[in-house]
Design a protein around this motif. Structure first.
Motif, short mmCIF file in Angstrom:
data_model
loop_
_atom_site.label_atom_id
_atom_site.label_comp_id
_atom_site.label_asym_id
_atom_site.label_seq_id
_atom_site.Cartn_x
_atom_site.Cartn_y
_atom_site.Cartn_z
N ASP A 118 -19.14 -25.13 12.61
CA ASP A 118 -19.18 -26.62 12.69
C ASP A 118 -20.17 -27.05 13.74
O ASP A 118 -20.07 -26.97 15.03
CB ASP A 118 -17.70 -27.23 13.13
CG ASP A 118 -17.65 -28.77 13.28
OD1 ASP A 118 -18.10 -29.24 12.48
OD2 ASP A 118 -16.81 -29.05 14.31
N GLU A 162 -20.56 -26.29 2.52
CA GLU A 162 -20.44 -25.99 4.00
C GLU A 162 -19.70 -27.02 4.75
O GLU A 162 -18.88 -26.34 5.55
CB GLU A 162 -21.89 -25.62 4.46
CG GLU A 162 -22.79 -24.74 3.84
CD GLU A 162 -21.87 -23.34 3.93
OE1 GLU A 162 -21.47 -22.94 4.84
OE2 GLU A 162 -21.73 -22.46 2.70
N ARG A 163 -19.98 -28.05 4.79
CA ARG A 163 -19.21 -29.17 5.38
C ARG A 163 -17.75 -29.24 5.21
O ARG A 163 -16.87 -29.18 6.06
CB ARG A 163 -19.77 -30.46 5.01
CG ARG A 163 -21.18 -31.03 5.33
CD ARG A 163 -21.48 -32.49 5.42
NE ARG A 163 -20.89 -32.89 3.90
CZ ARG A 163 -21.73 -33.40 3.21
NH1 ARG A 163 -23.16 -33.12 3.18
NH2 ARG A 163 -21.28 -33.94 2.00
N GLU A 164 -17.45 -29.08 3.81
CA GLU A 164 -16.13 -29.25 3.54
C GLU A 164 -15.26 -28.02 3.93
O GLU A 164 -13.99 -28.13 4.30
CB GLU A 164 -15.87 -29.53 2.08
CG GLU A 164 -16.26 -31.09 1.70
CD GLU A 164 -15.92 -31.27 0.23
OE1 GLU A 164 -15.74 -30.48 -0.66
OE2 GLU A 164 -16.25 -32.47 -0.07
N HIS A 202 -24.36 -35.82 9.57
CA HIS A 202 -24.16 -34.47 8.89
C HIS A 202 -24.78 -34.38 7.69
O HIS A 202 -24.48 -33.65 6.96
CB HIS A 202 -22.74 -34.19 9.24
CG HIS A 202 -22.50 -33.58 10.46
ND1 HIS A 202 -22.38 -34.63 11.49
CD2 HIS A 202 -22.15 -32.52 11.12
CE1 HIS A 202 -21.92 -34.16 12.63
NE2 HIS A 202 -21.86 -32.67 12.51
N GLY A 230 -25.37 -32.06 12.71
CA GLY A 230 -26.19 -31.81 11.52
C GLY A 230 -27.70 -31.77 11.92
O GLY A 230 -28.33 -30.83 11.22
N VAL A 233 -15.25 -31.48 7.13
CA VAL A 233 -16.12 -32.32 7.13
C VAL A 233 -16.15 -32.95 5.80
O VAL A 233 -17.19 -32.84 4.92
CB VAL A 233 -17.31 -32.18 7.79
CG1 VAL A 233 -18.23 -33.44 7.97
CG2 VAL A 233 -17.49 -31.45 9.04
N THR A 234 -15.22 -33.86 5.70
CA THR A 234 -15.22 -34.50 4.29
C THR A 234 -15.49 -35.87 4.25
O THR A 234 -15.92 -36.48 5.24
CB THR A 234 -13.67 -34.42 3.83
OG1 THR A 234 -12.80 -34.93 4.67
CG2 THR A 234 -13.22 -32.81 3.69
N VAL A 236 -20.61 -37.65 6.99
CA VAL A 236 -21.38 -37.08 5.84
C VAL A 236 -22.34 -37.97 5.46
O VAL A 236 -23.57 -37.18 5.12
CB VAL A 236 -20.18 -37.20 4.61
CG1 VAL A 236 -20.63 -37.03 3.41
CG2 VAL A 236 -19.08 -36.01 4.73
N ILE A 265 -26.40 -31.06 5.98
CA ILE A 265 -25.31 -29.97 5.76
C ILE A 265 -24.95 -29.92 4.37
O ILE A 265 -24.20 -30.89 3.98
CB ILE A 265 -24.30 -29.79 6.67
CG1 ILE A 265 -24.65 -29.88 7.99
CG2 ILE A 265 -23.26 -28.59 6.43
CD1 ILE A 265 -23.85 -29.89 9.24
N TYR A 298 -28.03 -27.72 12.72
CA TYR A 298 -27.89 -26.88 11.50
C TYR A 298 -29.38 -27.35 10.60
O TYR A 298 -29.81 -26.16 10.18
CB TYR A 298 -26.90 -27.54 10.57
CG TYR A 298 -26.72 -26.71 9.32
CD1 TYR A 298 -25.82 -25.88 8.98
CD2 TYR A 298 -27.33 -27.20 8.14
CE1 TYR A 298 -25.86 -25.11 7.86
CE2 TYR A 298 -27.19 -26.63 7.03
CZ TYR A 298 -26.53 -25.52 6.88
OH TYR A 298 -26.29 -24.87 5.66
N LYS A 330 -22.75 -29.94 0.95
CA LYS A 330 -21.41 -30.48 0.80
C LYS A 330 -20.35 -29.22 1.06
O LYS A 330 -19.37 -29.30 1.64
CB LYS A 330 -21.10 -31.24 -0.38
CG LYS A 330 -19.65 -31.64 -0.86
CD LYS A 330 -19.71 -32.35 -2.39
CE LYS A 330 -18.45 -32.83 -2.37
NZ LYS A 330 -18.04 -33.87 -1.75
#
Length: 379
Positions: free
Chosen positions: A96, A347-349, A340, A99, A353-354, A336, A343, A102, A345
């Motif tokens: 986490d 990997e975020r979720e 971020h 962004g 991070v939805t 999102v 990143i 990352y 989707k």
């Protein structure tokens, strides 16, 4: 010297020429030399500038470090740390992350042969299977952006010292008022000075703070050679902002706590991320290594799709929908689509991070106005 006194005085002396109490803005690119090489420590402002030096000394004092370097952005500071590496080196970091971090890891440095491992760092021992003779750097955020994961700095540092790895801690969310990673064993502390340290959303800057003399020399060489250094006007603005850092952070923490408790049982909120709650993962670590829980709060909206999340994010009247954080004004952010977005989707979720997650940077306005704004926006 206590923190509040350092915030106002560290690194700063009355100007010897005029007696000015405030550090002057040395708006110069170059400096007179009596004879070649005979100067007063300043040659060219890419490398050193008196206004910037005062800021760097102040930042170092706030982080209980020996050395400070100020950069034109937080990403400039991050890039300088990564330039310590060479092709084939490996980095361990969290799953986490901001962004921008990352993005520079995966889109810039991976193509130069640097390998990054994105891990669950909730327990220090999670890094052990990934350490090998190519591992050179461990990079952590705590609290993380945006799900406020808490990472045990001291626990990680014991492992990195044993394996002679460089531990860098992004301390942006906590600020030096709440947390001092060098005291816990970190080798480098990174700040996006743009955020809480500057505190007024009027300057972009980064910083690195270190104790080790050789590490400082290595970083300074890159800093000077590559040139991501800020101008004196920006350094002056940050020096001015720092003088109220302790007052602002106290207010951010007080308002952040009240906002978090207001939202915790709100019918429109599904999940809430704030390290001050006893049921927040690693709350005990946060309580141990921090002196407060900060003004950052993230939430997911119950039953909201992307369109509904956008509607709510656009409905605030006191909170401003904008990127960044840490200013005196309250901000609302949709990670999102904003901070971020780089990143993937999936990997975020994995870390929550939805599409329906919003991040709040709780400012220092009157708390009643902030709570009323939250109530009307969440209708």
């Amino acid at each position: 010297m206590k923190f509040a006194t350092k915030a106002i005085h560290a690194g700063q002396e009355p100007d010897p020429t005029t007696g000015a109490v405030m550090t002057p803005i040395y708006q110069t690119s170059t400096y007179w030399q009596k004879s070649p090489g005979d100067h007063k420590g300043f040659e060219y402002s890419r490398g050193t500038n008196p206004t910037r030096k005062a800021l760097e000394d102040c930042l170092a004092a706030l982080e209980n470090a020996k050395h400070g370097l100020a950069f034109s952005s937080g990403m400039g500071a991050t890039d300088t740390v990564l330039r310590l590496l060479k092709p084939g080196d490996e980095v361990i970091t969290g799953n986490d992350l901001y962004g921008g971090s990352y993005r520079i890891f995966t889109k810039v440095y991976e193509k130069y042969g640097i390998k990054f491992h994105f891990l669950d760092l909730s327990k220090p021992e999670n890094i052990l299977p990934y350490i090998n003779d190519k591992t050179k750097l461990v990079w952590i955020e705590t609290p993380t952006n945006p799900t406020m994961q808490i990472i045990d700095i001291e626990g990680i540092a014991k492992i990195t010292k044993q394996h002679k790895l460089i531990l860098t801690v992004d301390n942006t969310f906590a600020s030096p008022y709440l947390q001092n990673p060098i005291d816990l064993g970190a080798d480098i502390v990174m700040h996006s000075v743009t955020k809480y340290i500057g505190g007024h959303s009027d300057v972009v800057m980064g910083a690195l703070l270190v104790n080790d003399d050789q590490l400082y020399k290595d970083l300074w060489f890159i800093y000077n050679a590559c040139g991501a250094t800020p101008g004196p006007q920006d350094a002056f603005l940050v020096l001015r902002g720092i003088k109220t850092l302790h007052l602002r952070m106290k207010a951010h923490c007080e308002n952040g706590e009240k906002v978090a408790h207001f939202l915790k049982n709100h019918p429109r909120i599904d999940k809430i991320y704030w390290p001050g709650f006893e049921d927040h993962p690693n709350h005990d670590i946060a309580k141990k290594q921090m002196r407060g829980f900060g003004g950052m709060v993230s939430v997911t909206l119950k039953g909201a799709d992307l369109q509904e999340t956008f509607r709510i994010a656009s409905s605030f009247k006191v909170f401003t929908l904008a990127e960044s954080l840490g200013g005196v004004e309250s901000l609302i952010n949709h990670p999102v689509s904003m901070t971020h977005g780089s990143i993937p989707k999936e990997e975020r979720e994995k870390v929550g991070v939805t599409d329906n997650l919003l991040r709040l940077s709780v400012g220092v306005e009157d708390i009643d106005d902030l709570l009323e704004d939250l109530e009307q926006a969440l209708k």
